[in-house]
Write an enzyme that holds these catalytic residues in place. Structure first.
Site, PDB file in Angstrom:
ATOM      1  N   GLY A 127       2.760  -1.073   4.295  1.00 19.84           N
ATOM      2  CA  GLY A 127       2.798   0.338   3.939  1.00 19.84           C
ATOM      3  C   GLY A 127       4.229   0.780   3.646  1.00 19.84           C
ATOM      4  O   GLY A 127       4.768   0.539   2.564  1.00 19.84           O
ATOM      5  N   GLY A 128       4.853   1.413   4.619  1.00 20.01           N
ATOM      6  CA  GLY A 128       6.175   2.020   4.420  1.00 20.01           C
ATOM      7  C   GLY A 128       7.195   1.087   3.789  1.00 20.01           C
ATOM      8  O   GLY A 128       7.965   1.496   2.903  1.00 20.01           O
TER       9      GLY A 128
ATOM     10  N   ASN B  24       0.867  -1.178   0.000  1.00 21.43           N
ATOM     11  CA  ASN B  24       0.000   0.000   0.000  1.00 21.43           C
ATOM     12  C   ASN B  24       0.904   1.229   0.000  1.00 21.43           C
ATOM     13  O   ASN B  24       1.465   1.580   1.020  1.00 21.43           O
ATOM     14  CB  ASN B  24      -0.893  -0.039   1.254  1.00 21.43           C
ATOM     15  CG  ASN B  24      -1.707   1.230   1.426  1.00 21.43           C
ATOM     16  OD1 ASN B  24      -1.794   2.056   0.509  1.00 21.43           O
ATOM     17  ND2 ASN B  24      -2.317   1.373   2.596  1.00 21.43           N
ATOM     18  N   TRP B  25       1.042   1.835  -1.162  1.00 21.50           N
ATOM     19  CA  TRP B  25       1.970   2.977  -1.280  1.00 21.50           C
ATOM     20  C   TRP B  25       1.402   4.257  -0.684  1.00 21.50           C
ATOM     21  O   TRP B  25       2.107   5.249  -0.572  1.00 21.50           O
ATOM     22  CB  TRP B  25       2.344   3.195  -2.764  1.00 21.50           C
ATOM     23  CG  TRP B  25       3.404   2.253  -3.238  1.00 21.50           C
ATOM     24  CD1 TRP B  25       3.646   0.990  -2.772  1.00 21.50           C
ATOM     25  CD2 TRP B  25       4.378   2.493  -4.270  1.00 21.50           C
ATOM     26  NE1 TRP B  25       4.711   0.426  -3.440  1.00 21.50           N
ATOM     27  CE2 TRP B  25       5.171   1.332  -4.369  1.00 21.50           C
ATOM     28  CE3 TRP B  25       4.638   3.560  -5.123  1.00 21.50           C
ATOM     29  CZ2 TRP B  25       6.223   1.212  -5.278  1.00 21.50           C
ATOM     30  CZ3 TRP B  25       5.679   3.455  -6.037  1.00 21.50           C
ATOM     31  CH2 TRP B  25       6.469   2.283  -6.109  1.00 21.50           C
ATOM     32  N   LYS B  26       0.106   4.241  -0.349  1.00 17.08           N
ATOM     33  CA  LYS B  26      -0.545   5.440   0.207  1.00 17.08           C
ATOM     34  C   LYS B  26      -0.297   6.631  -0.723  1.00 17.08           C
ATOM     35  O   LYS B  26      -0.255   6.459  -1.936  1.00 17.08           O
ATOM     36  CB  LYS B  26      -0.061   5.679   1.639  1.00 17.08           C
ATOM     37  CG  LYS B  26      -0.163   4.414   2.491  1.00 17.08           C
ATOM     38  CD  LYS B  26       0.013   4.635   3.956  1.00 17.08           C
ATOM     39  CE  LYS B  26      -0.153   3.309   4.679  1.00 17.08           C
ATOM     40  NZ  LYS B  26      -0.163   3.440   6.131  1.00 17.08           N
TER      41      LYS B  26
ATOM     42  N   GLU C  67      -7.003   4.885   7.441  1.00 21.84           N
ATOM     43  CA  GLU C  67      -6.744   6.288   7.073  1.00 21.84           C
ATOM     44  C   GLU C  67      -7.924   6.869   6.298  1.00 21.84           C
ATOM     45  O   GLU C  67      -8.229   8.054   6.414  1.00 21.84           O
ATOM     46  CB  GLU C  67      -5.421   6.377   6.293  1.00 21.84           C
ATOM     47  CG  GLU C  67      -4.234   6.171   7.235  1.00 21.84           C
ATOM     48  CD  GLU C  67      -2.995   5.582   6.598  1.00 21.84           C
ATOM     49  OE1 GLU C  67      -2.877   5.574   5.361  1.00 21.84           O
ATOM     50  OE2 GLU C  67      -2.126   5.115   7.367  1.00 21.84           O
TER      51      GLU C  67
ATOM     52  N   SER D  90       3.257  -2.035  10.458  1.00 22.28           N
ATOM     53  CA  SER D  90       4.681  -2.103  10.810  1.00 22.28           C
ATOM     54  C   SER D  90       5.327  -3.453  10.502  1.00 22.28           C
ATOM     55  O   SER D  90       6.222  -3.896  11.235  1.00 22.28           O
ATOM     56  CB  SER D  90       4.898  -1.718  12.279  1.00 22.28           C
ATOM     57  OG  SER D  90       4.529  -0.362  12.489  1.00 22.28           O
TER      58      SER D  90
ATOM     59  N   GLU E   6      -5.576  -4.661  10.554  1.00 22.88           N
ATOM     60  CA  GLU E   6      -4.546  -3.652  10.783  1.00 22.88           C
ATOM     61  C   GLU E   6      -4.882  -2.841  12.032  1.00 22.88           C
ATOM     62  O   GLU E   6      -5.696  -1.903  11.972  1.00 22.88           O
ATOM     63  CB  GLU E   6      -4.459  -2.690   9.592  1.00 22.88           C
ATOM     64  CG  GLU E   6      -4.107  -3.355   8.284  1.00 22.88           C
ATOM     65  CD  GLU E   6      -3.531  -2.338   7.299  1.00 22.88           C
ATOM     66  OE1 GLU E   6      -2.383  -2.522   6.886  1.00 22.88           O
ATOM     67  OE2 GLU E   6      -4.222  -1.366   6.979  1.00 22.88           O
TER      68      GLU E   6
HETATM   69  P1  PGA Z   1       2.798   0.364   7.634  1.00 22.53           P
HETATM   70  O1  PGA Z   1       1.319   0.604   7.037  1.00 22.53           O
HETATM   71  O2  PGA Z   1       3.303  -0.936   7.081  1.00 22.53           O
HETATM   72  O3  PGA Z   1       3.584   1.548   7.177  1.00 22.53           O
HETATM   73  O4  PGA Z   1       2.651   0.306   9.128  1.00 22.53           O
HETATM   74  C1  PGA Z   1       0.458  -0.473   6.826  1.00 22.53           C
HETATM   75  C2  PGA Z   1      -0.831   0.010   6.207  1.00 22.53           C
HETATM   76  O5  PGA Z   1      -1.338   1.072   6.598  1.00 22.53           O
HETATM   77  O6  PGA Z   1      -1.389  -0.657   5.321  1.00 22.53           O
END
Ligand code: PGA
Length: 244
Positions: free
Chosen positions: A228-229, A10-12, A97, A207, A162
């Site tokens: 995510g990150g 998920n690149w957001k 989010e 995370s 999540e």
């Molecule tokens: P994160 O985000 O891996 O940066 O904690 C996960 C997500 O929101 O899908």
């Protein structure tokens, strides 16, 4: 029942056209195949180019949201039909989010999931408790209520658990807490869909890094991750894919 693990990035709201180089590095490293499904979900404007880059690679491209209508007067929104038409295969729905930033409630997430399924997309439906909800013993009840309101009628979905407090914080629940939540989610989806619920992949997200992925993916009923990150850089994402 065997479930093929899925590692979804998920690149957001990150990435620019040049970020396709990270995608191409991932694709090159994955040549020859693997034992899990891999999905990358960039921002909308990058989807078309990423689909082109990923053609015939086995890496799928998805979106991070969609509207619940097929078309119409919805300024700024994107329909599942358009996403499917440009080659996206999946869509993340109900991410915390979006629930927080855009006030998305369970009924809207469900409507989007129904529309995504009708367009032939794989909906990845996100649920998870806040830290306050966990501290007050409401984590499971919160997640089960979200599932109750967000799940579509058809079982052709993925669910991502999540915990809100674990997203982007470097904090991860105890293995036993992940196991307990995934067992509760499995029971809920089997209760909802019958035997088909056994085939639904349940992802953990929050995370996940190369250093903790193997341990998390080894937990019962964890069928991969929503990342995510650590999905933005090929090296990190590949480390997580290898763990799956
Ligand atoms: P994160 O985000 O891996 O940066 O904690 C996960 C997500 O929101 O899908």
């Amino acid at each position: 029942m065997t479930r093929t693990p899925l590692v979804a990035g998920n690149w957001k709201m990150n990435g620019v056209p040049d970020s396709a180089s990270e995608l191409r590095a991932m694709i090159d490293a994955l040549k020859g195949g693997g034992h899990c499904d891999v999905l990358v979900c960039p921002p909308f404007p990058l989807i078309g180019a990423f689909v082109g880059d990923a053609a015939d690679s086995g890496v799928e491209i998805g979106a991070q949201d969609c509207h619940f209508n097929e078309k119409g007067a919805h300024t700024g929104d994107v329909s599942p039909a358009l996403l499917a038409a440009i080659g996206a295969s999946a869509v993340i729905l109900g991410h915390s989010e979006r629930r927080a930033d855009h006030g998305e409630a369970d009924a809207l997430v469900k409507a989007k999931a129904q529309a995504a399924l009708a367009a032939g997309l794989l909906p990845i439906i996100c649920v998870g408790e806040t830290e306050a909800q966990r501290d007050s013993g409401q984590a499971e009840a919160t997640v089960l209520a979200q599932l109750d309101g967000s799940l579509p009628d058809d079982a052709g979905i993925v669910v991502a658990y999540e915990p809100v407090w674990a997203i982007g914080t470097g904090r991860v629940p105890e293995n036993a807490d992940i196991a307990a939540m995934h067992a509760a989610i499995r029971k809920a989806v089997v209760g909802r869909y019958g035997e088909a619920g056994q085939g639904i992949r349940l992802l953990y997200g929050g995370s996940v890094k190369p250093g903790n992925a193997a341990e998390i993916f080894a937990i019962d009923d964890v069928d991969g991750g929503l990342i995510g990150g650590a999905s933005l850089k090929a090296d990190d994402f590949l480390g997580i894919i290898r763990a799956a």
